[in-house]
Design a protein around this motif. Structure first.
Motif, PDB file in Angstrom:
ATOM      1  N   TYR A   1      48.979  33.254  53.701  1.00 51.03           N
ATOM      2  CA  TYR A   1      47.785  34.042  53.414  1.00 51.03           C
ATOM      3  C   TYR A   1      47.680  35.243  54.346  1.00 51.03           C
ATOM      4  CZ  TYR A   1      42.885  35.277  52.717  1.00 51.03           C
ATOM      5  OH  TYR A   1      41.720  35.964  52.458  1.00 51.03           O
ATOM      6  N   THR A   2      47.899  34.997  55.638  1.00 49.19           N
ATOM      7  CA  THR A   2      47.734  36.051  56.633  1.00 49.19           C
ATOM      8  C   THR A   2      48.751  37.155  56.453  1.00 49.19           C
ATOM      9  OG1 THR A   2      46.867  34.442  58.212  1.00 49.19           O
ATOM     10  CG2 THR A   2      47.642  36.531  59.106  1.00 49.19           C
ATOM     11  N   ILE A   3      50.003  36.798  56.207  1.00 54.90           N
ATOM     12  CA  ILE A   3      51.044  37.807  55.999  1.00 54.90           C
ATOM     13  C   ILE A   3      50.703  38.682  54.804  1.00 54.90           C
ATOM     14  CG2 ILE A   3      53.451  38.151  55.327  1.00 54.90           C
ATOM     15  CD1 ILE A   3      54.143  35.672  56.968  1.00 54.90           C
ATOM     16  N   SER A   4      50.262  38.067  53.711  1.00 52.73           N
ATOM     17  CA  SER A   4      49.935  38.830  52.498  1.00 52.73           C
ATOM     18  C   SER A   4      48.749  39.757  52.719  1.00 52.73           C
ATOM     19  CB  SER A   4      49.640  37.872  51.342  1.00 52.73           C
ATOM     20  OG  SER A   4      50.767  37.109  51.013  1.00 52.73           O
ATOM     21  N   LYS A   5      47.685  39.233  53.304  1.00 52.53           N
ATOM     22  CA  LYS A   5      46.487  40.047  53.516  1.00 52.53           C
ATOM     23  C   LYS A   5      46.753  41.183  54.483  1.00 52.53           C
ATOM     24  CE  LYS A   5      41.736  39.948  55.251  1.00 52.53           C
ATOM     25  NZ  LYS A   5      40.559  39.134  55.610  1.00 52.53           N
ATOM     26  N   HIS A   6      47.424  40.876  55.592  1.00 56.82           N
ATOM     27  CA  HIS A   6      47.681  41.906  56.591  1.00 56.82           C
ATOM     28  C   HIS A   6      48.587  42.995  56.028  1.00 56.82           C
ATOM     29  CE1 HIS A   6      48.122  43.457  60.733  1.00 56.82           C
ATOM     30  NE2 HIS A   6      49.316  43.811  60.293  1.00 56.82           N
ATOM     31  N   SER A   7      49.612  42.611  55.273  1.00 56.22           N
ATOM     32  CA  SER A   7      50.513  43.599  54.681  1.00 56.22           C
ATOM     33  C   SER A   7      49.759  44.539  53.759  1.00 56.22           C
ATOM     34  CB  SER A   7      51.641  42.892  53.918  1.00 56.22           C
ATOM     35  OG  SER A   7      52.443  42.130  54.788  1.00 56.22           O
ATOM     36  N   HIS A   8      48.806  43.980  52.991  1.00 57.28           N
ATOM     37  CA  HIS A   8      48.015  44.825  52.092  1.00 57.28           C
ATOM     38  C   HIS A   8      47.106  45.769  52.882  1.00 57.28           C
ATOM     39  CE1 HIS A   8      46.120  45.867  48.252  1.00 57.28           C
ATOM     40  NE2 HIS A   8      44.986  45.879  48.922  1.00 57.28           N
ATOM     41  N   GLN A   9      46.496  45.269  53.920  1.00 58.56           N
ATOM     42  CA  GLN A   9      45.606  46.093  54.728  1.00 58.56           C
ATOM     43  C   GLN A   9      46.338  47.263  55.375  1.00 58.56           C
ATOM     44  OE1 GLN A   9      43.710  43.482  57.572  1.00 58.56           O
ATOM     45  NE2 GLN A   9      41.950  43.158  56.249  1.00 58.56           N
ATOM     46  N   GLU A  10      47.572  47.040  55.763  1.00 55.26           N
ATOM     47  CA  GLU A  10      48.325  48.064  56.485  1.00 55.26           C
ATOM     48  C   GLU A  10      49.122  48.971  55.566  1.00 55.26           C
ATOM     49  OE1 GLU A  10      48.034  48.727  59.623  1.00 55.26           O
ATOM     50  OE2 GLU A  10      46.631  47.070  59.916  1.00 55.26           O
ATOM     51  N   SER A  11      48.928  48.840  54.253  1.00 58.31           N
ATOM     52  CA  SER A  11      49.673  49.651  53.297  1.00 58.31           C
ATOM     53  C   SER A  11      48.799  50.754  52.733  1.00 58.31           C
ATOM     54  CB  SER A  11      50.213  48.775  52.157  1.00 58.31           C
ATOM     55  OG  SER A  11      51.098  47.794  52.651  1.00 58.31           O
ATOM     56  N   GLU A  12      49.454  51.839  52.405  1.00 57.04           N
ATOM     57  CA  GLU A  12      48.799  52.970  51.754  1.00 57.04           C
ATOM     58  C   GLU A  12      49.852  53.684  50.931  1.00 57.04           C
ATOM     59  OE1 GLU A  12      47.299  55.482  54.811  1.00 57.04           O
ATOM     60  OE2 GLU A  12      49.126  55.396  55.984  1.00 57.04           O
ATOM     61  N   LYS A  13      49.512  54.815  50.350  1.00 57.54           N
ATOM     62  CA  LYS A  13      50.434  55.529  49.475  1.00 57.54           C
ATOM     63  C   LYS A  13      51.733  55.850  50.207  1.00 57.54           C
ATOM     64  CE  LYS A  13      51.442  57.496  45.538  1.00 57.54           C
ATOM     65  NZ  LYS A  13      51.603  56.691  44.318  1.00 57.54           N
ATOM     66  N   GLY A  14      52.829  55.259  49.728  1.00 59.68           N
ATOM     67  CA  GLY A  14      54.124  55.529  50.313  1.00 59.68           C
ATOM     68  C   GLY A  14      54.427  54.782  51.585  1.00 59.68           C
TER      69      GLY A  14
ATOM     70  N   GLN B   1      62.004  29.187  50.392  1.00 57.32           N
ATOM     71  CA  GLN B   1      61.546  30.365  49.664  1.00 57.32           C
ATOM     72  C   GLN B   1      62.353  31.571  50.110  1.00 57.32           C
ATOM     73  OE1 GLN B   1      59.244  29.810  47.391  1.00 57.32           O
ATOM     74  NE2 GLN B   1      58.663  31.860  46.661  1.00 57.32           N
ATOM     75  N   PHE B   2      62.872  32.318  49.149  1.00 53.96           N
ATOM     76  CA  PHE B   2      63.604  33.548  49.446  1.00 53.96           C
ATOM     77  C   PHE B   2      62.708  34.752  49.175  1.00 53.96           C
ATOM     78  CE2 PHE B   2      65.960  37.159  47.630  1.00 53.96           C
ATOM     79  CZ  PHE B   2      66.672  37.545  48.758  1.00 53.96           C
ATOM     80  N   THR B   3      62.659  35.673  50.116  1.00 50.99           N
ATOM     81  CA  THR B   3      61.921  36.914  49.917  1.00 50.99           C
ATOM     82  C   THR B   3      62.785  38.093  50.313  1.00 50.99           C
ATOM     83  OG1 THR B   3      60.932  36.835  52.129  1.00 50.99           O
ATOM     84  CG2 THR B   3      59.661  35.870  50.324  1.00 50.99           C
ATOM     85  N   GLU B   4      62.654  39.149  49.578  1.00 49.12           N
ATOM     86  CA  GLU B   4      63.282  40.424  49.936  1.00 49.12           C
ATOM     87  C   GLU B   4      62.193  41.490  49.951  1.00 49.12           C
ATOM     88  OE1 GLU B   4      66.582  43.684  48.360  1.00 49.12           O
ATOM     89  OE2 GLU B   4      66.571  41.640  47.531  1.00 49.12           O
ATOM     90  N   LYS B   5      62.054  42.156  51.082  1.00 47.34           N
ATOM     91  CA  LYS B   5      61.001  43.151  51.246  1.00 47.34           C
ATOM     92  C   LYS B   5      61.585  44.471  51.715  1.00 47.34           C
ATOM     93  CE  LYS B   5      57.646  39.606  52.632  1.00 47.34           C
ATOM     94  NZ  LYS B   5      56.707  39.158  53.696  1.00 47.34           N
TER      95      LYS B   5
ATOM     96  N   GLY C   1      54.037  50.909  53.901  1.00 50.97           N
ATOM     97  CA  GLY C   1      53.682  49.500  53.880  1.00 50.97           C
ATOM     98  C   GLY C   1      54.840  48.609  53.496  1.00 50.97           C
ATOM     99  N   VAL C   2      54.504  47.388  53.024  1.00 48.01           N
ATOM    100  CA  VAL C   2      55.509  46.378  52.725  1.00 48.01           C
ATOM    101  C   VAL C   2      55.607  46.188  51.220  1.00 48.01           C
ATOM    102  CG1 VAL C   2      56.260  44.012  53.115  1.00 48.01           C
ATOM    103  CG2 VAL C   2      55.003  45.222  54.908  1.00 48.01           C
ATOM    104  N   GLU C   3      56.715  46.592  50.646  1.00 45.89           N
ATOM    105  CA  GLU C   3      56.976  46.425  49.221  1.00 45.89           C
ATOM    106  C   GLU C   3      57.784  45.150  49.021  1.00 45.89           C
ATOM    107  OE1 GLU C   3      59.610  48.525  45.648  1.00 45.89           O
ATOM    108  OE2 GLU C   3      59.489  49.416  47.655  1.00 45.89           O
TER     109      GLU C   3
END
Length: 319
Positions: free
Chosen positions: A23-36, A56-60, A38-40
């Motif tokens: 939960y924390t990783i997802s929320k924080h990544s969204h908060q710190e993202s803006e146009k162009g 779980q495999f993730t690629e970011k 952040g974490v895709e």
């Protein structure tokens, strides 16, 4: 190579933190993202390993640019990203196995973070029993309540000395809380940093460890302070929240064609990477002594204390 072991205790169980971490990783990544920026998230899917079992495999793609400190932006292109491939076999993870910068203007370095989570107060010795650890290494206990973090990342609502969970009654945390708090768990993190440039190696490795230390503290503080938001969620629910947040974050970032790609090299089949427990926090603007940063830097406005994505608002309204 500079090797340090960090031990971060939390007033949680390891099973609780499994949900809180996602939960924390997802929320924080969204908060710190803006146009162009952040974490895709490119991939996030189940993965089976013959040694570690299901995970779980993730690629970011971590789009940095303005997230870099001023002194680093002076020597990097305006647009580039870091590719992170991760394998999470909770309660055991490996992160950043031999990351290699694939840029002609950047020196080669490697970061290796091995993590284990246990239900104790950080008193397990030689928990890693790894051949990668040669000789003694420094062990540091990080206190989420009383160790300082950079002032620009401080928020009173995320301060464990003041936060009290309405759902669990845990907190605020007082001096000596690790000795008498139940439940309690510990994140054991073995961090190896290697910077292969003669004359700069020691100073850069020490600087990177300082950045990692700050990121770990901030991430664990947020996981505790946001407890009432994720407490009670099932793994299915937090995975759904993760998916919705990732879609919203990817849309927020937008598609930006990178001019430089920074990625990790291949790994042995039995040694895979996994997401760090600490969210992707912007790097410190405090440069090492051998670099002189400018005195001022534009800063992004603080993100809202509570994240509510459009999809979640619609769900809440329907209920």
């Amino acid at each position: 190579m500079l090797i340090k072991e960090y031990r971060i205790c939390m007033p949680l169980t390891t099973e609780e933190y499994r949900v809180g971490q996602l939960y924390t990783i997802s929320k924080h990544s969204h908060q710190e993202s803006e146009k162009g920026e952040g974490v895709e998230v490119v991939k996030n899917e189940p993965h089976e390993d013959p040694v570690h079992g299901p995970g779980q495999f993730t690629e970011k793609r971590v789009h940095l640019s303005s997230k870099l400190p001023s002194w680093a932006r002076a020597v990097t292109p305006r647009i580039f990203y870091v590719t992170e491939k991760a394998w999470n076999y909770y309660p055991y993870t490996i992160t950043g196995e031999r990351c290699s910068l694939q840029c002609s203007f950047l020196p080669k370095f490697s970061i290796y973070i091995e993590t284990k989570y246990e239900d104790n107060c950080g008193d397990s010795e030689n928990i890693f029993r790894s051949d990668k650890v040669l000789g003694d290494h420094e062990v540091s206990f990080l206190d989420i309540a009383f160790d300082e973090i950079p002032e620009r990342y401080y928020r009173s609502l995320e301060d464990p000395r003041f936060f009290s969970s309405a759902k669990t009654g845990r907190g605020p945390l007082r001096e000596g809380w690790r000795e008498h708090t139940k439940p309690i768990m510990c994140s054991y993190k073995l961090v190896s940093v290697k910077f292969e440039v003669w004359g700069l190696q020691t100073r850069v490795e020490q600087f990177v460890h300082k950045v990692i230390r700050d990121i770990l503290l901030i991430g664990h503080r947020q996981a505790f302070a946001w407890m009432d938001e994720w407490c009670g969620m099932t793994m299915e629910e937090v995975r759904r929240y993760e998916q919705e947040t990732q879609e919203a974050t990817n849309e927020l970032i937008g598609l930006v064609a990178p001019s430089i790609a920074v990625s990790e090299v291949g790994q042995p089949a039995a040694t895979r990477s996994a997401p760090s427990s600490a969210p992707s926090t912007p790097l410190s603007d405090e440069a090492p002594d051998f670099l002189a940063p400018p005195t001022t830097r534009p800063r992004k406005k603080s993100a809202p204390e509570t994240l509510m994505l459009p999809a979640l608002r619609e769900r809440a309204g329907a209920e």
